[in-house]
Design an enzyme around this catalytic site. Structure first.
Site, mmCIF file in Angstrom:
data_model
loop_
_atom_site.group_PDB
_atom_site.id
_atom_site.type_symbol
_atom_site.label_atom_id
_atom_site.label_comp_id
_atom_site.label_asym_id
_atom_site.label_seq_id
_atom_site.Cartn_x
_atom_site.Cartn_y
_atom_site.Cartn_z
ATOM 1 N N TYR B 288 0.847 -1.195 0.000
ATOM 2 C CA TYR B 288 0.000 0.000 0.000
ATOM 3 C C TYR B 288 0.882 1.244 0.000
ATOM 4 C CZ TYR B 288 -3.353 -3.324 2.098
ATOM 5 O OH TYR B 288 -4.150 -4.406 2.368
ATOM 6 N N HIS B 299 -7.199 0.167 -0.957
ATOM 7 C CA HIS B 299 -6.815 -0.826 -1.949
ATOM 8 C C HIS B 299 -5.278 -0.882 -2.014
ATOM 9 C CE1 HIS B 299 -7.215 -3.041 -5.662
ATOM 10 N NE2 HIS B 299 -6.345 -2.219 -6.231
ATOM 11 N N LYS B 330 -4.195 -4.791 -9.374
ATOM 12 C CA LYS B 330 -2.891 -4.481 -8.806
ATOM 13 C C LYS B 330 -1.825 -4.644 -9.894
ATOM 14 C CE LYS B 330 -4.500 -6.547 -4.492
ATOM 15 N NZ LYS B 330 -5.237 -5.353 -4.001
#
Lengths: 352, 352
Positions: B288, B299, B330
């Site tokens: 993150y 997210h 991602k």
């Protein structure tokens, strides 16, 4: 329920409580096992109850707080930490959990021991633990014999749990194929069918190969299958016809896993399934129950990956495979050769 | 464009055409390379033009049809099949493609040789080909020096192509953390911090560990990092304090990849990123840029997997990793130790 914790003592890998514990802990909560007029708790059960101050545990005259008890338990019992994490999680979700033939057995929501049969046998794993195939196949067998389901609880390095169900799976499709014709050439590591008519017939008939420019490119497993069914002739680049044996020999030299893939491919086709490469999903095959036409290709239902009998699962790899399969709404299946028979092992996410 | 194919001859691994080809094929289509008053085509270019009947190719006095030419070309040039599949695909999508320092260079949509610079260098792989890390690192370096982008075109066994872009990546977060305190115990393969206050402070401060029951469970890499920063004390189950050296020694015995993961974990934290296990995605870490509060976890942006310098990529595994990363929005990043510096290699899907 009394407010005072019930007193017990740590003895080996059990905590022993007096008979007064039976009603409160065993009858009401299904904790422990009654023995010799007392109640015997596993270390995991005891840690759970100790953390809730429902019991107090002494060792050699001194009372153990949660920390001391936990430190001792991890030293006494290999894997205690993982089992504790899983036991606690399931109990806190409201399930009745008891020690069982695997690690635990779990009762269905609303059910409890003595009232309903257990639903799951649970095997607990650390994500770091390599898992030989047979360590799944055996519990699956036992679990099925007992008419239970097998839950795998994988504890990651941060103590999060991912739950899976593992089971044997029968695969069956709906696509009878018997079309063929033509002669193709084995090139460097794929096969090319040159004749437009045969190309069209074979592609449309069984969704074999990849068409383009009136030709059809076939993979080695597709070609081996068509060759052994007598649906295709194959020659080398000099025009020399190749026997199945010779074709297989050459395919092996190109593709390490060829025999294993060939066996599984054949089995899936013989079960009337349509089999295509699963490369885009990192598996050997994606599998359709039926493909009516190459112009209307449906959703494929399974990802099938062939593994040898001595395969060892690495759980991060399983995690990635299953997670990807779910994200594309497919079922992840591992295929193996079980003494000449292909067997299918499904591993799917479970949300208890 | 004339209707008659331009005549040429196969010579070694080239097809040679007369000077009359230059205008039609080179000037208009950027095919081939002018040499000695004629035009020289690579085998891939020649196959493409032969399939479209724009050229005719003779060898030893006889004309070769597409099939004969193709069979010969795969025998002359290793990897011809893959390169042909990719060349054809890109040309049919309307891109100008030329042989280049890698396999091809590709011009941007709307651009062409002589008018615009190439955008991509393309490396073609068969899905079966193991790819050593250095075989990506080198082309990435060259490509960047030339201010291009590196495209990887992976041809699967059914001749479908998956396109990736590979590039070096700088990672940077926004989370400065300097909180700590308390003493934790190294258990079997994880670390437990017992004190509720320290647990809360460390968890909330840097999103370390997993809280539960007023305690904090920390992974080995998290603990090693906190220990080396002087933010946490660690003892063994007998209460003996552990030095960083001793803690690392024990962690290594539990976790094979510990050193590699530790190095990457530290580098990511030092770059102000928040690092958690990526087990659910089959990678070492999810990362993150910032986590404000454990009650509002955003997210995560990257999946980071550490690999050794001598790592060999298996393309089906890369395919699975990248596909999964995309499906959860991602970016897939491979981290390696490059002479003491951690470098990050991003591999992402490309849709030409």
């Amino acid at each position: 329920m009394s407010d005072d914790p019930i007193r017990g003592g740590l003895s080996g890998d059990k905590v022993l409580l007096g008979g007064e514990a039976t009603e409160e802990l065993y009858d009401q909560g299904s904790f422990g096992r009654p023995v010799d007029g007392g109640l015997q708790l596993s270390l995991v059960e005891a840690a759970y109850l100790l953390d809730r101050s429902r019991i107090a545990v002494r060792l050699e005259g001194a009372e153990l707080d949660f920390r001391s008890f936990f430190e001792k338990a991890t030293a006494i019992e290999a894997g205690f930490e993982f089992r504790y994490v899983v036991y606690k999680d399931l109990r806190e979700r409201g399930y009745y959990v008891q020690p069982g033939v695997t690690d635990f057995r779990v009762y269905p929501r609303g059910g409890k021991p003595g009232k309903t049969p257990a639903e799951f046998y649970v095997r607990v794993f650390s994500e770091r633990q390599p898992v030989p195939l047979k360590d799944l196949v055996e519990p699956i067998k036992v679990t099925r014999q007992m008419r239970k389901r097998l839950m795998l609880a994988v504890v990651d390095e941060e103590s999060d749990i991912t739950f899976y169900e593992a089971r044997e799976r029968e695969l069956k499709g709906d696509m009878k194929v018997e079309v063929g014709g033509g002669t193709a050439t084995l090139l460097e590591d794929r096969v090319m069918l040159w004749d437009p008519e045969s190309s069209e017939r074979i592609h449309e008939g069984g969704f074999y190969g990849k068409p383009g420019g009136g030709r059809l490119q076939l993979s080695l497993v597709e070609s081996a299958y068509l060759l052994e069914k007598g649906l295709l002739g194959i020659v080398d680049r000099t025009g020399e016809p190749l026997s199945l044996e010779e074709f297989v020999r050459r395919s092996r030299s190109v593709e390490e896993d060829f025999d294993m893939k060939h066996l599984v491919y054949r089995d899936l086709r013989e079960k009337d399934l349509v089999v295509k490469t699963g490369f885009k999903f990192g598996s050997h095959f994606r599998v359709y129950k039926r493909v009516e036409s190459s112009r209307k290709v449906p959703h494929s239902e399974y990802l099938v990956h062939s593994i040898p009998e001595d395969h060892v699962f690495h759980l991060p790899v399983v995690s990635r495979a299953v997670r990807l399969a779910h994200s594309v709404r497919k079922v992840m299946v591992f295929a193996r050769d079980d003494g000449g028979m292909v067997k299918y092992l499904e591993i799917g996410r479970l949300k208890p």
